[in-house]
Motif scaffolding. Structure first.
Motif, mmCIF file in Angstrom:
data_model
loop_
_atom_site.group_PDB
_atom_site.id
_atom_site.type_symbol
_atom_site.label_atom_id
_atom_site.label_comp_id
_atom_site.label_asym_id
_atom_site.label_seq_id
_atom_site.Cartn_x
_atom_site.Cartn_y
_atom_site.Cartn_z
ATOM 1 N N ARG A 177 0.828 -1.207 0.000
ATOM 2 C CA ARG A 177 0.000 0.000 0.000
ATOM 3 C C ARG A 177 0.865 1.261 0.000
ATOM 4 N N SER A 178 2.177 1.066 0.101
ATOM 5 C CA SER A 178 3.105 2.196 0.047
ATOM 6 C C SER A 178 3.779 2.220 -1.320
ATOM 7 N N GLU A 179 4.704 3.129 -1.510
ATOM 8 C CA GLU A 179 5.443 3.213 -2.759
ATOM 9 C C GLU A 179 6.832 2.595 -2.627
ATOM 10 N N LEU A 180 7.075 1.895 -1.527
ATOM 11 C CA LEU A 180 8.389 1.323 -1.271
ATOM 12 C C LEU A 180 8.622 0.087 -2.137
ATOM 13 N N ASP A 181 9.872 -0.063 -2.564
ATOM 14 C CA ASP A 181 10.284 -1.212 -3.367
ATOM 15 C C ASP A 181 10.707 -2.330 -2.407
ATOM 16 N N TYR A 182 9.923 -3.400 -2.347
ATOM 17 C CA TYR A 182 10.206 -4.465 -1.376
ATOM 18 C C TYR A 182 10.329 -5.813 -2.072
ATOM 19 N N LEU A 183 10.948 -6.762 -1.367
ATOM 20 C CA LEU A 183 11.054 -8.145 -1.831
ATOM 21 C C LEU A 183 10.919 -9.059 -0.624
ATOM 22 N N LEU A 184 10.124 -10.106 -0.777
ATOM 23 C CA LEU A 184 9.967 -11.098 0.287
ATOM 24 C C LEU A 184 10.709 -12.367 -0.121
ATOM 25 N N LEU A 185 11.618 -12.825 0.738
ATOM 26 C CA LEU A 185 12.389 -14.045 0.495
ATOM 27 C C LEU A 185 11.821 -15.155 1.371
ATOM 28 N N ASP A 186 11.426 -16.258 0.727
ATOM 29 C CA ASP A 186 10.821 -17.372 1.472
ATOM 30 C C ASP A 186 11.514 -18.676 1.097
ATOM 31 N N ASN A 187 11.798 -19.513 2.093
ATOM 32 C CA ASN A 187 12.541 -20.746 1.824
ATOM 33 C C ASN A 187 11.652 -21.931 1.466
ATOM 34 N N GLN A 188 10.342 -21.737 1.426
ATOM 35 C CA GLN A 188 9.436 -22.819 1.077
ATOM 36 C C GLN A 188 9.227 -22.898 -0.439
ATOM 37 N N LEU A 189 8.759 -24.063 -0.889
ATOM 38 C CA LEU A 189 8.479 -24.241 -2.310
ATOM 39 C C LEU A 189 7.158 -23.611 -2.718
ATOM 40 N N GLU A 190 6.284 -23.416 -1.737
ATOM 41 C CA GLU A 190 4.951 -22.887 -2.004
ATOM 42 C C GLU A 190 4.469 -22.063 -0.816
ATOM 43 N N ALA A 191 3.302 -21.466 -0.959
ATOM 44 C CA ALA A 191 2.737 -20.650 0.110
ATOM 45 C C ALA A 191 2.373 -21.512 1.313
ATOM 46 N N GLY A 192 2.452 -20.914 2.495
ATOM 47 C CA GLY A 192 2.033 -21.631 3.698
ATOM 48 C C GLY A 192 2.972 -21.488 4.873
ATOM 49 N N GLY A 193 4.207 -21.065 4.617
ATOM 50 C CA GLY A 193 5.150 -20.888 5.710
ATOM 51 C C GLY A 193 5.328 -22.158 6.531
ATOM 52 N N SER A 194 5.484 -21.995 7.829
ATOM 53 C CA SER A 194 5.724 -23.142 8.711
ATOM 54 C C SER A 194 4.509 -24.047 8.833
ATOM 55 N N TRP A 195 3.339 -23.558 8.429
ATOM 56 C CA TRP A 195 2.141 -24.403 8.484
ATOM 57 C C TRP A 195 2.291 -25.629 7.586
ATOM 58 N N LEU A 196 3.118 -25.546 6.580
ATOM 59 C CA LEU A 196 3.330 -26.680 5.683
ATOM 60 C C LEU A 196 3.979 -27.861 6.405
ATOM 61 N N GLN A 197 4.705 -27.571 7.498
ATOM 62 C CA GLN A 197 5.412 -28.626 8.224
ATOM 63 C C GLN A 197 4.679 -29.120 9.467
ATOM 64 N N THR A 198 3.484 -28.617 9.722
ATOM 65 C CA THR A 198 2.756 -29.056 10.913
ATOM 66 C C THR A 198 2.076 -30.401 10.666
ATOM 67 N N TRP A 199 1.587 -31.018 11.740
ATOM 68 C CA TRP A 199 0.992 -32.347 11.604
ATOM 69 C C TRP A 199 -0.303 -32.296 10.807
ATOM 70 N N ASP A 200 -0.633 -33.429 10.190
ATOM 71 C CA ASP A 200 -1.708 -33.488 9.211
ATOM 72 C C ASP A 200 -3.067 -33.077 9.769
ATOM 73 N N SER A 201 -3.373 -33.497 10.990
ATOM 74 C CA SER A 201 -4.715 -33.292 11.545
ATOM 75 C C SER A 201 -4.855 -31.995 12.334
ATOM 76 N N LEU A 202 -3.824 -31.153 12.313
ATOM 77 C CA LEU A 202 -3.864 -29.923 13.110
ATOM 78 C C LEU A 202 -5.091 -29.085 12.770
ATOM 79 N N LYS A 203 -5.689 -28.533 13.826
ATOM 80 C CA LYS A 203 -6.788 -27.582 13.643
ATOM 81 C C LYS A 203 -6.476 -26.292 14.379
ATOM 82 N N LEU A 204 -6.830 -25.175 13.756
ATOM 83 C CA LEU A 204 -6.715 -23.899 14.435
ATOM 84 C C LEU A 204 -7.732 -23.873 15.568
ATOM 85 N N PHE A 205 -7.488 -23.047 16.591
ATOM 86 C CA PHE A 205 -8.426 -23.056 17.705
ATOM 87 C C PHE A 205 -9.275 -21.794 17.782
#
Length: 352
Positions: A24-52
Motif C-alpha cells: 500500500r506504500s510506494e516502497l520497493d520491497y522483496l519477500l524471500l521465502d525458503n518454502q516451495l509454495e505458500a504456507g510458511g511453517s504451516w506446511l510442516q505441521t501435523w496433518d490433523s492440526l486444527k486452528l483453535f
C-alpha cells in the motif's frame, strides 16, 4: 547493484502481513521465502492440526478467511487460504530462497542466500520460531534407545500404532497430538504443571480478546472469569473433547531421568516407552542475524518490533517481545501495520 527499500525474510503469516501493508506504500520491497509454495511453517505441521479459532479470527489483514467446513479450520484450509491471499495481492515473493546470513556493509544490509546476494536499506526478519524447535535437557537423554521426535516433525500417528508413547508438553500441540496418538497407542502425558483447559464454550476468539483487554489494562479483575487468561490455554476442539471422554487427558509431572528403555520417576521406579514426542515449543530463529552482532541471550533487544542496536532492522512474529500476540494469525496484523509505518518514516527521513 539492485538495492531494495525493504527486504522481508520469511513468507509465513508475519512476512505476508508486512508485505500487505508495504504494497500500500510506494516502497520497493522483496519477500524471500525458503518454502516451495505458500504456507510458511504451516506446511510442516501435523496433518490433523486444527486452528483453535473460527475462520474470521484466523484471518490475515485485508481479506477474511472463507468460512471453514467445520467450526475450526484445518491445516489444509488455512494453507489454501494463505495461497489464495498471496495470489489476491500479488506480493513480490522469491522462493525457494534460503537466507544464510545477513551482514551490514556501507549502510546497507547484505543478505546472502542460496540464490544469490541481495541488498536493502531496511530489513524485516519474520522467520518466527518453527525452524528452531526446543527440547529441554534431561539427564541420560542419550541413553534412551527409543524414538524421539519434536512436534515440528510429527505428521500423524501411523508410526506409533501399538506402541507405548510418552508425550511431553502441556499446550495445544501436546493436547492435540495426545488426542490423536492415544487412539492407536498407549500414552502418558507429561506437563510441568496441571494443564489449563478452557471451558467447552470458549475458544481462541474469546481468549485473544480477553488477553488483549488484560494487556491494555481494560479488563476489570473483579468481573474476570474464573479461568486464567493466557494464550497458552488449551482449547477444547472436538478431538480434545473426545480424548477427555476416553479419559486420556490425565497429565503427570516430569520424570527424573531417562534410562535405556524408558524413564525413571522421582520414586526411582522405571517405566518403559518406545517413543517420546516433545511438544515443548520453539525458540526464536535468529541464526541468520548473528553476523550483525546484536543477538544476546538468544534474543534481540527491541522497542516494539524495532531493533535498538540496529535501527534499520525490525523483527515481526516472534512472540510478545516483538509485539503482543504477534506470533498469532489474528494478532500479527497490528504489529505489522505499526512496523511498516516506522519503516516508511525511517526511509522518508533518510531520503530527506
Amino acid at each position: 547493484m539492485k538495492v531494495y527499500d525493504v527486504i522481508i525474510i520469511g513468507g509465513g503469516q508475519a512476512g505476508l502481513s508486512i508485505a500487505y501493508f508495504l504494497r500500500r506504500s510506494e516502497l520497493d520491497y522483496l519477500l524471500l521465502d525458503n518454502q516451495l509454495e505458500a504456507g510458511g511453517s504451516w506446511l510442516q505441521t501435523w496433518d490433523s492440526l486444527k486452528l483453535f479459532s473460527p475462520s474470521n479470527y484466523s484471518s490475515l489483514s485485508g481479506w477474511a478467511m472463507p468460512k471453514s467446513k467445520e467450526e475450526y479450520p484445518t491445516k489444509a484450509e488455512f494453507v489454501s487460504y494463505v495461497s489464495a491471499y498471496e495470489k489476491r495481492y500479488g506480493f513480490n515473493i522469491l522462493r525457494p530462497t534460503e537466507v544464510m546470513q545477513v551482514e551490514k556493509k556501507q549502510g546497507l544490509f547484505k543478505i546472502k542466500t542460496n540464490t544469490g546476494i541481495f541488498y536493502s536499506k531496511t530489513l524485516v526478519s519474520a522467520t518466527g520460531t518453527a525452524r528452531n524447535p526446543f527440547v529441554p535437557e534431561y539427564s541420560q537423554n542419550a541413553a534412551f534407545i527409543g524414538a524421539q521426535i519434536h512436534s515440528a516433525n510429527y505428521r500423524n500417528a501411523d508410526d506409533f500404532k501399538g506402541k507405548s508413547v510418552l508425550i511431553v508438553g502441556g499446550g495445544n500441540s501436546g493436547a492435540q497430538i495426545l488426542a490423536e496418538v492415544s487412539k492407536v497407542a498407549k500414552t502418558k502425558w507429561i506437563t510441568l504443571k496441571e494443564p489449563s483447559f478452557l471451558p467447552d464454550d470458549i475458544d481462541g476468539r474469546y481468549l485473544f480478546d480477553a488477553a488483549t483487554q488484560k494487556f491494555l489494562g481494560k479488563l476489570d479483575d473483579k468481573k474476570n472469569v474464573s479461568h486464567s487468561i493466557s494464550l497458552s490455554n488449551i482449547v477444547m476442539i472436538e478431538s480434545v473433547k473426545d480424548a477427555r471422554t476416553r479419559n486420556v487427558l490425565q497429565a503427570v509431572r516430569p520424570f527424573k531421568e531417562f534410562y535405556e528403555n524408558g524413564v525413571i520417576w522421582d520414586d526411582e521406579t522405571k517405566e518403559p516407552f518406545d517413543a517420546v514426542i516433545w511438544c515443548t515449543g520453539f525458540r526464536a530463529n535468529l541464526k541468520h542475524l548473528e553476523p550483525l552482532g546484536i543477538v544476546e541471550n538468544k534474543k534481540i533487544a527491541t522497542k516494539n518490533t524495532r531493533s535498538l542496536k540496529e535501527p534499520n532492522l525490525w523483527l515481526v512474529g516472534y512472540g510478545n517481545w516483538t509485539g503482543f500476540a504477534s506470533a498469532t494469525i489474528y494478532g500479527v496484523g497490528k504489529t505489522a501495520r505499526q512496523t511498516v509505518k516506522e519503516i516508511t518514516e525511517a526511509l522518508s527521513k533518510h531520503i530527506n
